[in-house]
Structures are given as structure tokens and as C-alpha cells.
Design a protein around this motif. Structure first.
Motif, short mmCIF file in Angstrom:
data_model
loop_
_atom_site.label_atom_id
_atom_site.label_comp_id
_atom_site.label_asym_id
_atom_site.label_seq_id
_atom_site.Cartn_x
_atom_site.Cartn_y
_atom_site.Cartn_z
N ALA A 258 19.06 88.78 -12.17
CA ALA A 258 19.34 89.52 -13.40
C ALA A 258 20.23 88.71 -14.34
CB ALA A 258 19.98 90.86 -13.07
N PHE A 259 21.26 88.05 -13.78
CA PHE A 259 22.12 87.20 -14.60
C PHE A 259 21.33 86.02 -15.17
CE2 PHE A 259 25.69 89.40 -12.71
CZ PHE A 259 26.71 89.25 -13.64
N SER A 260 20.52 85.39 -14.34
CA SER A 260 19.84 84.16 -14.74
C SER A 260 18.73 84.41 -15.76
CB SER A 260 19.25 83.47 -13.51
OG SER A 260 20.28 83.04 -12.64
N ALA A 261 18.18 85.61 -15.81
CA ALA A 261 17.11 85.91 -16.76
C ALA A 261 17.57 85.65 -18.19
CB ALA A 261 16.64 87.35 -16.59
N ALA A 262 18.79 86.08 -18.51
CA ALA A 262 19.32 85.83 -19.86
C ALA A 262 19.52 84.34 -20.08
CB ALA A 262 20.63 86.59 -20.04
N GLY A 263 19.96 83.63 -19.06
CA GLY A 263 20.16 82.19 -19.17
C GLY A 263 18.86 81.45 -19.45
N LEU A 264 17.75 81.90 -18.83
CA LEU A 264 16.46 81.25 -19.05
C LEU A 264 16.01 81.42 -20.51
CD1 LEU A 264 13.96 79.77 -18.05
CD2 LEU A 264 13.04 81.97 -17.27
N GLY A 265 16.12 82.64 -21.02
CA GLY A 265 15.77 82.87 -22.42
C GLY A 265 16.65 82.07 -23.36
N ASN A 266 17.93 82.00 -23.04
CA ASN A 266 18.89 81.23 -23.81
C ASN A 266 18.51 79.76 -23.84
OD1 ASN A 266 21.34 80.30 -24.96
ND2 ASN A 266 22.41 82.06 -24.09
N LEU A 267 18.16 79.23 -22.67
CA LEU A 267 17.80 77.82 -22.54
C LEU A 267 16.59 77.47 -23.40
CD1 LEU A 267 18.05 75.05 -21.10
CD2 LEU A 267 16.59 76.01 -19.28
N LEU A 268 15.61 78.35 -23.44
CA LEU A 268 14.38 78.08 -24.18
C LEU A 268 14.60 78.01 -25.68
CD1 LEU A 268 11.86 80.37 -22.25
CD2 LEU A 268 12.06 77.88 -22.11
N MET A 269 15.63 78.72 -26.20
CA MET A 269 15.74 78.86 -27.65
C MET A 269 17.00 78.26 -28.27
SD MET A 269 13.02 80.20 -28.79
CE MET A 269 13.62 80.48 -30.45
N ALA A 270 18.02 77.92 -27.49
CA ALA A 270 19.30 77.51 -28.08
C ALA A 270 19.16 76.33 -29.04
CB ALA A 270 20.30 77.16 -26.97
N ARG A 271 18.51 75.25 -28.59
CA ARG A 271 18.37 74.07 -29.44
C ARG A 271 17.50 74.37 -30.66
NH1 ARG A 271 15.40 69.18 -29.90
NH2 ARG A 271 16.78 67.38 -30.31
#
Length: 403
Positions: A258-271
């Protein structure tokens, strides 16, 4: 080695340092509330409240020390501060593996806050080596290091907690933080040349005056607090929510997902958000991101299954992924290089103020009104943040334009 190559090498090294720090700091997040539950036979409400306070106390001391670290970094260099932060955090988290009651954990979390400025200091470290016109893209790239670590951290922490116990997970976490400190030794610190007419140093009074003369900058920094309140309101009690939706079987592992799901979405779009901000204007994109985040956070109040929670957090991560690099890029373009560390220090303090309020608010709202109320409250705060910045942008269009 010329300045461009040094900057690329520093970015590469700091990406990995942020990867280890991001992973380390999130390894323990999924089970802090569960760890507290091992100290005694406590009620769910007691654990929820203490999870909020224990989670938030780190940010009280971080709130107080961030401007101090920023000013020291501006004057004496940020590399030394980064090393001190890494080893200070590593030691305090290592000692958490030996605590026997909630008060000992509370004190060590408070001590950790003194050294919690590694991520923000690394942003200042890279920012002063980056031209304004590509600041969003570069800072977005740097953030992907933290995000990638944050993506794997909860999963690894959850597995360690389930298989080896909470105490061992804390000790393992400290090792990865020490590695981050060692990586910083390989960087070379320098600053871009100052523009003509700018000073080489500023007093704290001059720094505050510079901030207060720019209404957009003030709003962007204050929104840092609201965004962090929203983002951290659910963090300390998320594992309890997962337990309610999924059950107690392998709770550490599923909390990590559950914690990592937000991190994955974040990783895809941050840059990508950083590049979009560089192209279309950081303030405009920041307003858009605040409205998007408010919209995608709300469905979390109405879910009934674990997979729905994971999906909501993934979409949330995609929306919220650009807020940090876009916000820091705007500060980068509005603050002279010689004061950026202190300005970012004040911004970090305001972020940590949100980190103080968010977990405590989330724990109390969940304790009295249930988990759904936390999502509704959070969505409302993000909407307010977007409206505040939108109206500030229209009142001061000359300060909101892309430089």
C-alpha cells in the motif's frame, strides 16, 4: 573535469544517496504503529494516537533545525551537513531496534528529527549547480532516486518485519543510511557563478525580507505545509487501515504494498512533471497538481477492498509526484544562489510543520471518526491549497510567469 561534468557526476551520486535514504526512511513506516502494539496490551485508539505523535515528533525537531542547517550550508558548504545528517539518522534509527516502550521510541524519533534534512539539503546541493531553465527536470530526476528507494523500502521493511521482527528491521535500515553518508564523500561541491549585482552572503533578516516581498513565493512555501498535512495524515495509520481491509495475515508485507503503490506512481511522473513545469510555468502546473491530487484522494474514503486502496494510492502518487520538484524549481528561480540553502531551509521547516500536524490530525480523526474521514479531510485541504495558490497567481501574474 569541467563544471558540467561535475554537476552530472554529483547528480548521479546524489541520486543513489537519495535512493538509500528514501528506502531507509520508508522501511519503518509501514509498521511503526504495529511496533508500538508490541510494547503492551493497548487499545486500538491508544495505538492510533501514539502512532500519530511518535510519527510526528521527528518533524518537530526537524522544523526547528532546518533553517539552521540551511544557513550553515550556505556559509560553510552543504556536503558536510549531508554527511552529518546521514550518520546522525543512522545512529538514532539503529538504537530504535533496542527500545522497550513507546517513550523510548518517542525520544529517538525526536532525536532523528535533528538530522532529517538530508533530502532537502541534497535538493539545495544540486539546485545551486543547476541553471534555472532546467531546474524542474533536474530536481525531478533527483527526486526519482528518493522515490525509487521509497518504492522498495516499504516492501523490504514489511518482509523484514514479518520474517525477522521489527527490531531487526530497524537495525538493517540504519546500515543503508550509513551507506548514503559514505556516498556523499565522493561528491564535489561548487556553486554556479553569481549574477552581477547579487551578494555573496545575506543576513537572515535579508532572506526573510526577500521571501516576504514575493507573495507567490510566500504562498508556495505556505502550501508546503498544507500539502504535507494532507500527504502525512494517512501515513501513520495506513497499516491499521490495511488490516481492516485485508486482515492481519502478513500485515507488514501488504502494508508495504500500500505504501509502495504511491511511490510507483510518483516515480513514473516526477521527472515529467518537472519538465512540464519548466516549459509551461511552475506555478500553473503546481495549481493543476493540487487540484488533481484533491480529486484523486477523495475516493479513498469510499473503498471496501485492499486492491482499491492500492489503486487509489497509485493514482495519488502520479498526481502528487510533481509537487516537490515543481515547487523547489520555483524557489530556485526566485532565490539568489547565496541564500538558496536558507530559503529552502525555511521551506523545509514549513514542510515539517505539515508533517507534525498531519500524522497527529490523521491519528485523531481516525480515532474519533474512522478512516474514511481522514481521506475526506485530506482532499479538502488539498483543494484549499490549490484555490489559495490559484488566486495568488491571478493577483500577481508577473511573479507567476516562467523565468
Amino acid at each position: 573535469m569541467n563544471a558540467h561534468k561535475i554537476a552530472k557526476r554529483n547528480l548521479f551520486i546524489m541520486w543513489f544517496a537519495n535512493f538509500f535514504i528514501g528506502g531507509s526512511m520508508t522501511m519503518v513506516l509501514p509498521f511503526i504503529s504495529l511496533y508500538i502494539g508490541t510494547f503492551g496490551d493497548y487499545s486500538t485508539q491508544y495505538i492510533q494516537h501514539w502512532s500519530g505523535w511518535t510519527f510526528g515528533i521527528t518533524f518537530v525537531t526537524a522544523f526547528l533545525f532546518s533553517p539552521i542547517w540551511g544557513r550553515i550550508g550556505d556559509r560553510y558548504g552543504r556536503k558536510k551537513i549531508l554527511i552529518a545528517c546521514a550518520f546522525g539518522m543512522g545512529l538514532s534509527i539503529f538504537l530504535m531496534g533496542f527500545v522497550e516502550n513507546v517513550w523510548q521510541l518517542f525520544v529517538l524519533r525526536m532525536f532523528t528529527g535533528i538530522f532529517t534534512g538530508f533530502i532537502s539539503m541534497s535538493q539545495a546541493f544540486i539546485s545551486t549547480q543547476t541553471p534555472k531553465e532546467i531546474a524542474g527536470r533536474v530536481l525531478g530526476t533527483l527526486q526519482t532516486g528518493n522515490i525509487t528507494g521509497s518504492l522498495f523500502g516499504p516492501l523490504l521493511g514489511g518482509v523484514l518485519a514479518d520474517t525477522l521482527g521489527y527490531s531487526t528491521a530497524f537495525k538493517f535500515t540504519s546500515i543503508t543510511i550509513f551507506i548514503s553518508g559514505l556516498l556523499v564523500f565522493a561528491t564535489k561541491e561548487y556553486r554556479m557563478e553569481r549574477q552581477k549585482g547579487t551578494k555573496s552572503s545575506y543576513t537572515s533578516r535579508e532572506v526573510l525580507s526577500h521571501i516576504l516581498r514575493n507573495p507567490i513565493l510566500v504562498n508556495v512555501m505556505l502550501i508546503s505545509t498544507l500539502v504535507q498535512v494532507a500527504h502525512f495524515s494517512i501515513q501513520p495509520i495506513l497499516s491499521l487501515y490495511v488490516g481492516e481491509l485485508h486482515g492481519t495475515s502478513n500485515l507488514g508485507f501488504y502494508s508495504g504494498i500500500a505504501f509502495s503503490a504511491a511511490g510507483l506512481g510518483n516515480l513514473l511522473m516526477a521527472r515529467h512533471w518537472g519538465k512540464i513545469g519548466d516549459r509551461h510555468g511552475h506555478v500553473k502546473i503546481l495549481v493543476l497538481l493540487l487540484f488533481l491530487t484533491a480529486l484523486v484522494y477523495l475516493p479513498g474514503a469510499f473503498i471496501n477492498h485492499f486492491w482499491q486502496l492500492v489503486f487509489v494510492r497509485f493514482i495519488l502518487g502520479m498526481a502528487i509526484g510533481g509537487i516537490i520538484p515543481v515547487r523547489i524549481a520555483y524557489i530556485r528561480q526566485e532565490a539568489p544562489v547565496a541564500m538558496q540553502g536558507e530559503v529552502l531551509g525555511y521551506n523545509t521547516s514549513l514542510r515539517f510543520l505539515g508533517n507534525i500536524i498531519g500524522p497527529a490530525m490523521g491519528g485523531m480523526v481516525a480515532g474519533f471518526y474512522g478512516f474514511s474521514a481522514v481521506f475526506i479531510t485530506t482532499s479538502t485541504l488539498l483543494l484549499i491549497a490549490g484555490l489559495v495558490l490559484y488566486f495568488a497567481m491571478h493577483r500577481n501574474p508577473e511573479l507567476a510567469r516562467s523565468h
